[in-house]
Motif scaffolding. Structure first.
Motif, PDB file in Angstrom:
ATOM      1  N   GLU A 178       0.843  -1.192   0.000  1.00 44.87           N
ATOM      2  CA  GLU A 178       0.000   0.000   0.000  1.00 44.87           C
ATOM      3  C   GLU A 178       0.883   1.249   0.000  1.00 44.87           C
ATOM      4  OE1 GLU A 178      -3.900  -0.945   2.651  1.00 44.87           O
ATOM      5  OE2 GLU A 178      -2.010  -0.900   3.741  1.00 44.87           O
ATOM      6  N   SER A 179       0.351   2.317  -0.522  1.00 41.56           N
ATOM      7  CA  SER A 179       1.006   3.608  -0.332  1.00 41.56           C
ATOM      8  C   SER A 179       0.715   4.078   1.088  1.00 41.56           C
ATOM      9  CB  SER A 179       0.490   4.622  -1.342  1.00 41.56           C
ATOM     10  OG  SER A 179      -0.872   4.936  -1.056  1.00 41.56           O
ATOM     11  N   ILE A 180       1.479   5.020   1.579  1.00 40.95           N
ATOM     12  CA  ILE A 180       1.246   5.528   2.936  1.00 40.95           C
ATOM     13  C   ILE A 180      -0.152   6.142   3.063  1.00 40.95           C
ATOM     14  CG2 ILE A 180       1.920   7.391   4.532  1.00 40.95           C
ATOM     15  CD1 ILE A 180       4.832   6.573   4.028  1.00 40.95           C
ATOM     16  N   PRO A 181      -0.620   6.957   2.118  1.00 42.64           N
ATOM     17  CA  PRO A 181      -1.999   7.477   2.236  1.00 42.64           C
ATOM     18  C   PRO A 181      -3.046   6.365   2.264  1.00 42.64           C
ATOM     19  CG  PRO A 181      -0.753   8.792   0.676  1.00 42.64           C
ATOM     20  CD  PRO A 181       0.103   7.610   1.002  1.00 42.64           C
ATOM     21  N   GLU A 182      -2.870   5.309   1.443  1.00 43.59           N
ATOM     22  CA  GLU A 182      -3.814   4.191   1.429  1.00 43.59           C
ATOM     23  C   GLU A 182      -3.846   3.493   2.780  1.00 43.59           C
ATOM     24  OE1 GLU A 182      -3.679   2.739  -3.255  1.00 43.59           O
ATOM     25  OE2 GLU A 182      -2.232   1.939  -1.807  1.00 43.59           O
ATOM     26  N   GLN A 183      -2.659   3.285   3.361  1.00 39.67           N
ATOM     27  CA  GLN A 183      -2.575   2.599   4.650  1.00 39.67           C
ATOM     28  C   GLN A 183      -3.222   3.418   5.759  1.00 39.67           C
ATOM     29  OE1 GLN A 183       1.409   1.922   6.015  1.00 39.67           O
ATOM     30  NE2 GLN A 183       0.771   0.693   7.767  1.00 39.67           N
ATOM     31  N   VAL A 184      -2.923   4.702   5.801  1.00 39.05           N
ATOM     32  CA  VAL A 184      -3.500   5.561   6.844  1.00 39.05           C
ATOM     33  C   VAL A 184      -5.018   5.627   6.699  1.00 39.05           C
ATOM     34  CG1 VAL A 184      -3.593   7.907   7.777  1.00 39.05           C
ATOM     35  CG2 VAL A 184      -1.383   6.906   7.137  1.00 39.05           C
ATOM     36  N   ASP A 185      -5.502   5.771   5.460  1.00 33.83           N
ATOM     37  CA  ASP A 185      -6.955   5.809   5.234  1.00 33.83           C
ATOM     38  C   ASP A 185      -7.617   4.504   5.665  1.00 33.83           C
ATOM     39  OD1 ASP A 185      -7.032   8.402   4.286  1.00 33.83           O
ATOM     40  OD2 ASP A 185      -6.789   7.815   2.180  1.00 33.83           O
ATOM     41  N   ARG A 186      -6.925   3.373   5.407  1.00 31.82           N
ATOM     42  CA  ARG A 186      -7.483   2.073   5.822  1.00 31.82           C
ATOM     43  C   ARG A 186      -7.586   1.996   7.343  1.00 31.82           C
ATOM     44  NH1 ARG A 186      -4.862  -2.366   7.311  1.00 31.82           N
ATOM     45  NH2 ARG A 186      -2.877  -1.773   6.328  1.00 31.82           N
ATOM     46  N   LEU A 187      -6.570   2.484   8.033  1.00 29.79           N
ATOM     47  CA  LEU A 187      -6.590   2.455   9.505  1.00 29.79           C
ATOM     48  C   LEU A 187      -7.661   3.395  10.049  1.00 29.79           C
ATOM     49  CD1 LEU A 187      -2.730   2.386  10.152  1.00 29.79           C
ATOM     50  CD2 LEU A 187      -4.343   0.517  10.558  1.00 29.79           C
ATOM     51  N   ILE A 188      -7.815   4.556   9.420  1.00 28.42           N
ATOM     52  CA  ILE A 188      -8.863   5.491   9.848  1.00 28.42           C
ATOM     53  C   ILE A 188     -10.240   4.865   9.659  1.00 28.42           C
ATOM     54  CG2 ILE A 188      -9.998   7.680   9.261  1.00 28.42           C
ATOM     55  CD1 ILE A 188      -7.181   8.808   8.648  1.00 28.42           C
ATOM     56  N   ALA A 189     -10.387   4.094   8.568  1.00 31.03           N
ATOM     57  CA  ALA A 189     -11.676   3.447   8.285  1.00 31.03           C
ATOM     58  C   ALA A 189     -12.044   2.423   9.350  1.00 31.03           C
ATOM     59  CB  ALA A 189     -11.635   2.776   6.915  1.00 31.03           C
ATOM     60  N   THR A 190     -11.052   1.909  10.096  1.00 31.60           N
ATOM     61  CA  THR A 190     -11.345   0.961  11.181  1.00 31.60           C
ATOM     62  C   THR A 190     -11.796   1.663  12.457  1.00 31.60           C
ATOM     63  OG1 THR A 190      -9.067   0.918  12.072  1.00 31.60           O
ATOM     64  CG2 THR A 190      -9.578  -0.614  10.265  1.00 31.60           C
ATOM     65  N   GLY A 191     -11.751   3.014  12.450  1.00 35.50           N
ATOM     66  CA  GLY A 191     -12.202   3.768  13.615  1.00 35.50           C
ATOM     67  C   GLY A 191     -11.109   4.543  14.322  1.00 35.50           C
ATOM     68  N   MET A 192      -9.874   4.444  13.824  1.00 36.16           N
ATOM     69  CA  MET A 192      -8.766   5.173  14.448  1.00 36.16           C
ATOM     70  C   MET A 192      -8.873   6.677  14.153  1.00 36.16           C
ATOM     71  SD  MET A 192      -5.201   3.091  13.999  1.00 36.16           S
ATOM     72  CE  MET A 192      -4.829   1.639  14.987  1.00 36.16           C
ATOM     73  N   LYS A 193      -8.379   7.496  15.099  1.00 35.26           N
ATOM     74  CA  LYS A 193      -8.224   8.922  14.847  1.00 35.26           C
ATOM     75  C   LYS A 193      -7.068   9.107  13.860  1.00 35.26           C
ATOM     76  CE  LYS A 193     -11.202  10.366  18.050  1.00 35.26           C
ATOM     77  NZ  LYS A 193     -12.408  11.135  17.729  1.00 35.26           N
ATOM     78  N   PRO A 194      -7.085  10.154  13.045  1.00 41.64           N
ATOM     79  CA  PRO A 194      -6.025  10.348  12.052  1.00 41.64           C
ATOM     80  C   PRO A 194      -4.613  10.312  12.623  1.00 41.64           C
ATOM     81  CG  PRO A 194      -7.842  11.819  11.590  1.00 41.64           C
ATOM     82  CD  PRO A 194      -8.168  11.146  12.895  1.00 41.64           C
ATOM     83  N   ASN A 195      -4.375  11.000  13.755  1.00 45.79           N
ATOM     84  CA  ASN A 195      -3.024  11.008  14.326  1.00 45.79           C
ATOM     85  C   ASN A 195      -2.613   9.622  14.814  1.00 45.79           C
ATOM     86  OD1 ASN A 195      -2.384  13.643  13.806  1.00 45.79           O
ATOM     87  ND2 ASN A 195      -3.018  14.423  15.824  1.00 45.79           N
ATOM     88  N   ALA A 196      -3.572   8.891  15.384  1.00 45.53           N
ATOM     89  CA  ALA A 196      -3.279   7.529  15.849  1.00 45.53           C
ATOM     90  C   ALA A 196      -2.993   6.612  14.660  1.00 45.53           C
ATOM     91  CB  ALA A 196      -4.454   6.979  16.664  1.00 45.53           C
ATOM     92  N   ALA A 197      -3.726   6.825  13.553  1.00 50.00           N
ATOM     93  CA  ALA A 197      -3.512   6.012  12.347  1.00 50.00           C
ATOM     94  C   ALA A 197      -2.133   6.287  11.754  1.00 50.00           C
ATOM     95  CB  ALA A 197      -4.608   6.305  11.330  1.00 50.00           C
ATOM     96  N   ILE A 198      -1.732   7.562  11.760  1.00 55.92           N
ATOM     97  CA  ILE A 198      -0.402   7.926  11.254  1.00 55.92           C
ATOM     98  C   ILE A 198       0.684   7.280  12.107  1.00 55.92           C
ATOM     99  CG2 ILE A 198       1.197   9.879  11.064  1.00 55.92           C
ATOM    100  CD1 ILE A 198      -1.287  11.543  10.120  1.00 55.92           C
ATOM    101  N   LYS A 199       0.506   7.323  13.429  1.00 53.99           N
ATOM    102  CA  LYS A 199       1.489   6.707  14.340  1.00 53.99           C
ATOM    103  C   LYS A 199       1.567   5.197  14.115  1.00 53.99           C
ATOM    104  CE  LYS A 199       2.661   6.251  19.238  1.00 53.99           C
ATOM    105  NZ  LYS A 199       2.264   6.578  20.634  1.00 53.99           N
ATOM    106  N   GLU A 200       0.421   4.540  13.957  1.00 54.72           N
ATOM    107  CA  GLU A 200       0.390   3.095  13.740  1.00 54.72           C
ATOM    108  C   GLU A 200       1.033   2.736  12.399  1.00 54.72           C
ATOM    109  OE1 GLU A 200      -0.222  -0.959  14.197  1.00 54.72           O
ATOM    110  OE2 GLU A 200      -0.210   0.682  15.665  1.00 54.72           O
ATOM    111  N   ALA A 201       0.747   3.512  11.372  1.00 51.33           N
ATOM    112  CA  ALA A 201       1.352   3.273  10.057  1.00 51.33           C
ATOM    113  C   ALA A 201       2.867   3.401  10.136  1.00 51.33           C
ATOM    114  CB  ALA A 201       0.776   4.235   9.033  1.00 51.33           C
ATOM    115  N   ALA A 202       3.331   4.395  10.885  1.00 54.48           N
ATOM    116  CA  ALA A 202       4.777   4.584  11.052  1.00 54.48           C
ATOM    117  C   ALA A 202       5.399   3.389  11.773  1.00 54.48           C
ATOM    118  CB  ALA A 202       5.033   5.872  11.826  1.00 54.48           C
ATOM    119  N   ASN A 203       4.721   2.898  12.816  1.00 53.66           N
ATOM    120  CA  ASN A 203       5.226   1.733  13.551  1.00 53.66           C
ATOM    121  C   ASN A 203       5.298   0.508  12.649  1.00 53.66           C
ATOM    122  OD1 ASN A 203       5.514   3.120  15.950  1.00 53.66           O
ATOM    123  ND2 ASN A 203       3.471   2.581  16.710  1.00 53.66           N
ATOM    124  N   GLN A 204       4.250   0.277  11.861  1.00 51.30           N
ATOM    125  CA  GLN A 204       4.210  -0.900  10.990  1.00 51.30           C
ATOM    126  C   GLN A 204       5.288  -0.846   9.913  1.00 51.30           C
ATOM    127  OE1 GLN A 204       0.216  -1.349   9.468  1.00 51.30           O
ATOM    128  NE2 GLN A 204      -0.680  -1.742  11.476  1.00 51.30           N
TER     129      GLN A 204
END
Length: 270
Positions: free
Chosen positions: A223-249
């Motif tokens: 996935e691209s970084i925007p695709e990954q963050v959007d996918r995490l946000i779609a699960t209910g994460m806040k945008p900043n939390a999704a960005i942090k999780e994407a960075a960790n992964q």
């Protein structure tokens, strides 16, 4: 049969049997004269009140199921619940259980295990059940009838992956006891090519956590970084939390992922 079970069947006043004809063969073998009454999945509702009333009157009743342990993919559970609600003692008599008997000789990890029993007969519902089990790391234990074995193995291979290790255990404790080991794909092919007879226990190795992590990482990197963050946000994460999780992964710095996601150049991100 244990000595205790034989002694109990002789001592009780009545035996509630899943199939009185089958149980009669057992009783004849051990010279047991106790009277029987039928108790199976089709007469549970009408029979339980009758049995509970007899128990309240002091009648001693033993419950027997065919080729298995009562309550485990066999009749018995509803009667146990009714007895507990009526403050009637329930005494379990240990005996052979096909799932555990198969597990100890399978060669698959014996614990933890997840006993499921029979899967749904409808193909669509069965596939949904299997998909829900796909991430479980325990050894999975199923029961299956011979005429459905091939389709069930094909569905398991389709949902869990054809390379997942499995063991077919046929006719346990009987004359033609047999263990067949291989991948789900290999066992599905075997079921296609052979005349399938006997009752089966089917054991499947649990999901490999390392492989799951590798697959998750592979999906993430595809996935691209925007695709990954959007996918995490779609699960209910806040945008900043999704960005942090994407960075960790990804093993990236949070600022880097933030900048790419929000399409900022390096100066704007400071």
């Amino acid at each position: 049969m244990t000595f205790r079970a034989v002694k109990t069947l002789k001592a009780v006043d009545l035996i509630a049997a899943e199939d009185t004809r089958n149980t009669q063969k057992l009783l004849n073998h051990f010279e047991i004269k106790t009277k029987q009454i039928s108790f199976h999945e089709h007469n549970t509702a009408e029979r339980i009140p009758e049995l509970v009333e007899l128990l309240k009157q002091g009648t001693q009743i033993a419950q027997v199921s065919d080729a298995g342990m009562p309550s485990i993919s066999d009749p018995g559970h509803e009667l146990v619940v009714a007895c507990i609600e009526a403050n009637i003692a329930v005494v379990p008599l240990p005996g052979a259980n096909a799932g555990l008997t198969a597990l100890i000789a399978s060669g698959l990890s014996p614990q933890p295990f997840y006993f499921y029993g029979f899967l749904d007969r409808k193909p669509k519902d069965q596939r949904a059940e299997i998909a829900a089990l796909s991430d479980r790391e325990e050894t999975l234990i199923f029961y299956e009838a011979p005429h459905r074995l091939g389709k069930t193995l094909a569905n398991l291979a389709g949902e869990l992956g054809p390379e997942r290790q499995a063991v077919l255990c046929r006719e346990l404790t009987k004359k033609f006891e047999e263990f067949l080991r291989g991948t789900l794909a290999e066992l599905a092919d075997w079921a296609k090519e052979n005349r399938v007879r006997g009752e089966f226990v089917l054991l499947v190795s649990g999901a490999d956590p390392d492989q799951k992590r590798e697959e998750a990482l592979s999906q993430t990197l595809a996935e691209s970084i925007p695709e990954q963050v959007d996918r995490l946000i779609a699960t209910g994460m806040k945008p900043n939390a999704a960005i942090k999780e994407a960075a960790n992964q990804r093993g990236e710095k949070k600022q880097t992922v933030y900048r790419i996601y929000h399409q900022l150049d390096e100066e704007e991100s400071h």
